[in-house]
Scaffold this active site. Structure first.
Site, PDB file in Angstrom:
ATOM      1  N   LYS A 181     -19.606  22.226   1.233  1.00  0.00           N
ATOM      2  CA  LYS A 181     -18.941  21.020   1.754  1.00  0.00           C
ATOM      3  C   LYS A 181     -18.742  21.237   3.242  1.00  0.00           C
ATOM      4  O   LYS A 181     -18.070  22.192   3.648  1.00  0.00           O
ATOM      5  CB  LYS A 181     -17.584  20.807   1.087  1.00  0.00           C
ATOM      6  CG  LYS A 181     -17.667  20.071  -0.235  1.00  0.00           C
ATOM      7  CD  LYS A 181     -16.279  19.699  -0.739  1.00  0.00           C
ATOM      8  CE  LYS A 181     -16.361  18.967  -2.058  1.00  0.00           C
ATOM      9  NZ  LYS A 181     -15.028  18.721  -2.649  1.00  0.00           N
ATOM     10  N   HIS A 194      -4.659  19.814  -5.883  1.00  0.00           N
ATOM     11  CA  HIS A 194      -4.960  19.258  -4.561  1.00  0.00           C
ATOM     12  C   HIS A 194      -4.556  17.799  -4.385  1.00  0.00           C
ATOM     13  O   HIS A 194      -4.395  17.351  -3.252  1.00  0.00           O
ATOM     14  CB  HIS A 194      -6.445  19.417  -4.233  1.00  0.00           C
ATOM     15  CG  HIS A 194      -6.796  20.831  -3.801  1.00  0.00           C
ATOM     16  ND1 HIS A 194      -6.595  21.916  -4.621  1.00  0.00           N
ATOM     17  CD2 HIS A 194      -7.305  21.316  -2.640  1.00  0.00           C
ATOM     18  CE1 HIS A 194      -6.981  23.015  -3.988  1.00  0.00           C
ATOM     19  NE2 HIS A 194      -7.418  22.683  -2.784  1.00  0.00           N
ATOM     20  N   HIS A 227      -2.696  17.531  -1.113  1.00  0.00           N
ATOM     21  CA  HIS A 227      -3.158  16.802   0.075  1.00  0.00           C
ATOM     22  C   HIS A 227      -2.074  15.846   0.579  1.00  0.00           C
ATOM     23  O   HIS A 227      -1.894  15.682   1.785  1.00  0.00           O
ATOM     24  CB  HIS A 227      -4.441  16.010  -0.239  1.00  0.00           C
ATOM     25  CG  HIS A 227      -5.655  16.881  -0.322  1.00  0.00           C
ATOM     26  ND1 HIS A 227      -6.728  16.588  -1.133  1.00  0.00           N
ATOM     27  CD2 HIS A 227      -5.973  18.034   0.313  1.00  0.00           C
ATOM     28  CE1 HIS A 227      -7.640  17.538  -0.994  1.00  0.00           C
ATOM     29  NE2 HIS A 227      -7.211  18.413  -0.120  1.00  0.00           N
ATOM     30  N   LYS A 276     -16.196  29.820  -8.202  1.00  0.00           N
ATOM     31  CA  LYS A 276     -16.588  28.673  -7.380  1.00  0.00           C
ATOM     32  C   LYS A 276     -18.102  28.546  -7.324  1.00  0.00           C
ATOM     33  O   LYS A 276     -18.641  27.437  -7.414  1.00  0.00           O
ATOM     34  CB  LYS A 276     -15.992  28.777  -5.964  1.00  0.00           C
ATOM     35  CG  LYS A 276     -16.422  27.580  -5.130  1.00  0.00           C
ATOM     36  CD  LYS A 276     -15.516  27.171  -4.038  1.00  0.00           C
ATOM     37  CE  LYS A 276     -16.041  25.862  -3.435  1.00  0.00           C
ATOM     38  NZ  LYS A 276     -15.338  25.407  -2.276  1.00  0.00           N
ATOM     39  N   HIS A 281      -2.527  25.161   4.145  1.00  0.00           N
ATOM     40  CA  HIS A 281      -3.114  24.486   2.986  1.00  0.00           C
ATOM     41  C   HIS A 281      -2.589  25.074   1.667  1.00  0.00           C
ATOM     42  O   HIS A 281      -2.193  24.345   0.756  1.00  0.00           O
ATOM     43  CB  HIS A 281      -4.640  24.628   3.089  1.00  0.00           C
ATOM     44  CG  HIS A 281      -5.407  24.011   1.974  1.00  0.00           C
ATOM     45  ND1 HIS A 281      -5.439  22.646   1.758  1.00  0.00           N
ATOM     46  CD2 HIS A 281      -6.181  24.574   1.018  1.00  0.00           C
ATOM     47  CE1 HIS A 281      -6.209  22.407   0.705  1.00  0.00           C
ATOM     48  NE2 HIS A 281      -6.667  23.548   0.240  1.00  0.00           N
ATOM     49  N   ARG A 297     -17.348  19.817 -10.602  1.00  0.00           N
ATOM     50  CA  ARG A 297     -16.806  20.384  -9.357  1.00  0.00           C
ATOM     51  C   ARG A 297     -15.378  19.928  -9.090  1.00  0.00           C
ATOM     52  O   ARG A 297     -14.605  20.622  -8.414  1.00  0.00           O
ATOM     53  CB  ARG A 297     -17.717  20.015  -8.176  1.00  0.00           C
ATOM     54  CG  ARG A 297     -17.262  20.678  -6.889  1.00  0.00           C
ATOM     55  CD  ARG A 297     -18.261  20.541  -5.760  1.00  0.00           C
ATOM     56  NE  ARG A 297     -17.765  21.239  -4.591  1.00  0.00           N
ATOM     57  CZ  ARG A 297     -18.506  21.729  -3.616  1.00  0.00           C
ATOM     58  NH1 ARG A 297     -19.818  21.583  -3.653  1.00  0.00           N
ATOM     59  NH2 ARG A 297     -17.963  22.352  -2.598  1.00  0.00           N
ATOM     60  N   ARG A 325     -32.040  17.273  11.296  1.00  0.00           N
ATOM     61  CA  ARG A 325     -31.884  16.874   9.886  1.00  0.00           C
ATOM     62  C   ARG A 325     -31.687  18.079   8.954  1.00  0.00           C
ATOM     63  O   ARG A 325     -32.005  18.016   7.773  1.00  0.00           O
ATOM     64  CB  ARG A 325     -33.081  16.032   9.423  1.00  0.00           C
ATOM     65  CG  ARG A 325     -33.267  14.780  10.257  1.00  0.00           C
ATOM     66  CD  ARG A 325     -34.206  13.819   9.570  1.00  0.00           C
ATOM     67  NE  ARG A 325     -34.294  12.595  10.321  1.00  0.00           N
ATOM     68  CZ  ARG A 325     -35.196  12.354  11.278  1.00  0.00           C
ATOM     69  NH1 ARG A 325     -36.102  13.270  11.563  1.00  0.00           N
ATOM     70  NH2 ARG A 325     -35.202  11.205  11.904  1.00  0.00           N
ATOM     71  N   ASN A 347     -10.379  20.937  -7.508  1.00  0.00           N
ATOM     72  CA  ASN A 347      -9.288  20.206  -6.853  1.00  0.00           C
ATOM     73  C   ASN A 347      -7.960  20.369  -7.593  1.00  0.00           C
ATOM     74  O   ASN A 347      -7.009  19.622  -7.332  1.00  0.00           O
ATOM     75  CB  ASN A 347      -9.625  18.716  -6.733  1.00  0.00           C
ATOM     76  CG  ASN A 347     -10.686  18.482  -5.682  1.00  0.00           C
ATOM     77  OD1 ASN A 347     -10.858  19.301  -4.784  1.00  0.00           O
ATOM     78  ND2 ASN A 347     -11.421  17.401  -5.807  1.00  0.00           N
ATOM     79  N   GLU A 361     -20.496  17.131  -6.550  1.00  0.00           N
ATOM     80  CA  GLU A 361     -19.235  16.677  -7.151  1.00  0.00           C
ATOM     81  C   GLU A 361     -19.388  15.382  -7.946  1.00  0.00           C
ATOM     82  O   GLU A 361     -18.690  14.397  -7.729  1.00  0.00           O
ATOM     83  CB  GLU A 361     -18.161  16.514  -6.056  1.00  0.00           C
ATOM     84  CG  GLU A 361     -16.750  16.565  -6.624  1.00  0.00           C
ATOM     85  CD  GLU A 361     -15.672  16.745  -5.543  1.00  0.00           C
ATOM     86  OE1 GLU A 361     -14.576  17.128  -5.915  1.00  0.00           O
ATOM     87  OE2 GLU A 361     -15.942  16.509  -4.351  1.00  0.00           O
ATOM     88  N   GLU A 408      -5.586  29.699  -3.218  1.00  0.00           N
ATOM     89  CA  GLU A 408      -6.887  29.266  -3.746  1.00  0.00           C
ATOM     90  C   GLU A 408      -7.474  30.328  -4.685  1.00  0.00           C
ATOM     91  O   GLU A 408      -8.281  30.012  -5.551  1.00  0.00           O
ATOM     92  CB  GLU A 408      -7.866  28.960  -2.608  1.00  0.00           C
ATOM     93  CG  GLU A 408      -7.500  27.739  -1.778  1.00  0.00           C
ATOM     94  CD  GLU A 408      -7.793  26.404  -2.459  1.00  0.00           C
ATOM     95  OE1 GLU A 408      -8.387  26.380  -3.555  1.00  0.00           O
ATOM     96  OE2 GLU A 408      -7.412  25.363  -1.884  1.00  0.00           O
TER      97      GLU A 408
HETATM   98  N1  GLY Z   1     -12.556  22.830  -2.113  1.00  0.00           N
HETATM   99  C1  GLY Z   1     -13.081  22.084  -3.193  1.00  0.00           C
HETATM  100  C2  GLY Z   1     -14.567  22.075  -3.271  1.00  0.00           C
HETATM  101  O1  GLY Z   1     -15.213  22.816  -2.555  1.00  0.00           O
HETATM  102  O2  GLY Z   1     -15.125  21.319  -4.020  1.00  0.00           O
END
Ligand code: GLY
Length: 296
Positions: free
Chosen positions: A79, A184, A188, A163, A200, A177, A57, A181, A173, A121
């Site tokens: 993430k 993106h 995407h 970031k 990417h 956050r 966990r 994007n 998010e 990025e």
């Molecule tokens: N790559 C976008 C984020 O980490 O929220």
């Protein structure tokens, strides 16, 4: 210390690979006082983070990214996830690393086009807030993208700093956050259209031109702000156009992604360079008009 080697790139982000790691952790009596170290590109740190989030966990994870993309994006912000047959990153968790160690010497030997694609990025961080990055690139693109220079180091630090600030305020998010994007939503869809064979950053670069055009149509970003996007991305030799005939397919993909998230189609746009905001459910004719500006 035990070393587990996993497949390269996206092939790492599979449940079988996670199961392989869980098996090793189980067989070596890995406990909560141990730590996982993710050493590699973005896919590796995504997988390592996911394994850390799920084992017992949650155990500590430290990331040592070895790509530009990993340093400024994937390894920072917690993430984690794996892909399934239905899509990318559908299974995962927010799990903050204990530390992220960025050693620029690790980028030595990385192909130049990998550095440039990862740099998409970095400039994204510039467009949405860390505008000094854009000045660094405009002053001397070769120095800005050479890992041995102080300019490169400064740009990477600025991108990570932006970031870290954003995810520090909105880890899961819920709002802010989302600005990460930028570029993106269309990016995407392009990655999907290209069957994930594109890097990417190349797809996100086109996505940022689209977002800039949409910003001009819906907010206050002027012609010069849009042109600045194109100039900077072209100086990085990243693509800024995409075939005109692909629009219906890209729109369909974006709508399908949107449905998966149970929300309206949303885009991050700019009121000005460095001032991002969100638009939700824009008129399709505006999206079409923005796309026409980059269609070739
Ligand atoms: N790559 C976008 C984020 O980490 O929220």
């Amino acid at each position: 210390m035990l070393l587990a080697e996993i497949p390269d790139a996206e092939a790492a982000k599979r449940v079988e690979v996670a199961a392989f790691c869980w098996q090793i952790l189980g067989q070596t009596d890995f406990t909560r006082s141990d730590a996982i170290i993710g050493l590699g590109g973005g896919a590796t740190t995504d997988l390592a983070g996911f394994v850390a989030a799920t084992w017992l966990r949650g155990v500590d994870v430290i990331h040592i990214p070895t790509t530009v993309l990993g340093m400024v994006d994937a390894a920072v912000g917690g993430k984690t996830g794996i892909n399934t047959a239905e899509g990318k990153n559908l299974v995962g968790a927010f799990w903050a690393p204990r530390a992220v160690l960025c050693d620029l010497d690790l980028l030595e030997g990385l192909a130049r086009n990998e550095i440039l694609a990862g740099y998409a990025e970095v400039v994204k961080a510039g467009f949405i807030g860390a505008t000094e990055i854009l000045d660094i690139v405009e002053a001397d693109v070769d120095a800005a993208t050479d890992p041995a220079t102080p300019q490169f180091r400064r740009a990477i630090e600025l991108a990570i700093g932006l970031k870290a600030r954003v995810v520090g305020e909105d880890f899961t998010e819920q709002g802010l956050r989302e600005i990460l994007n930028y570029g993106h939503t269309l990016g995407h869809a392009i990655e999907h259209a290209e069957r994930y064979q594109w890097r990417h950053g190349a797809a996100v670069g086109i996505g940022m031109v689209f977002a800039a055009e949409l910003s001009r149509l819906t907010r206050n970003l002027g012609e010069e702000g849009v042109a600045r996007h194109r100039r900077i991305l072209e100086s990085l030799t990243l693509p800024t156009t995409y075939p005109a005939g692909r629009w219906p397919m890209l729109l369909a993909t974006m709508k399908r992604d949107k449905k998966a998230r149970g929300a309206l189609l949303r885009f991050i746009v700019l009121d000005d360079i460095g001032r991002p905001t969100t638009i939700s459910g824009p008129d399709e004719s505006l999206l079409y008009s923005a796309y026409q500006e980059l269609a070739d």
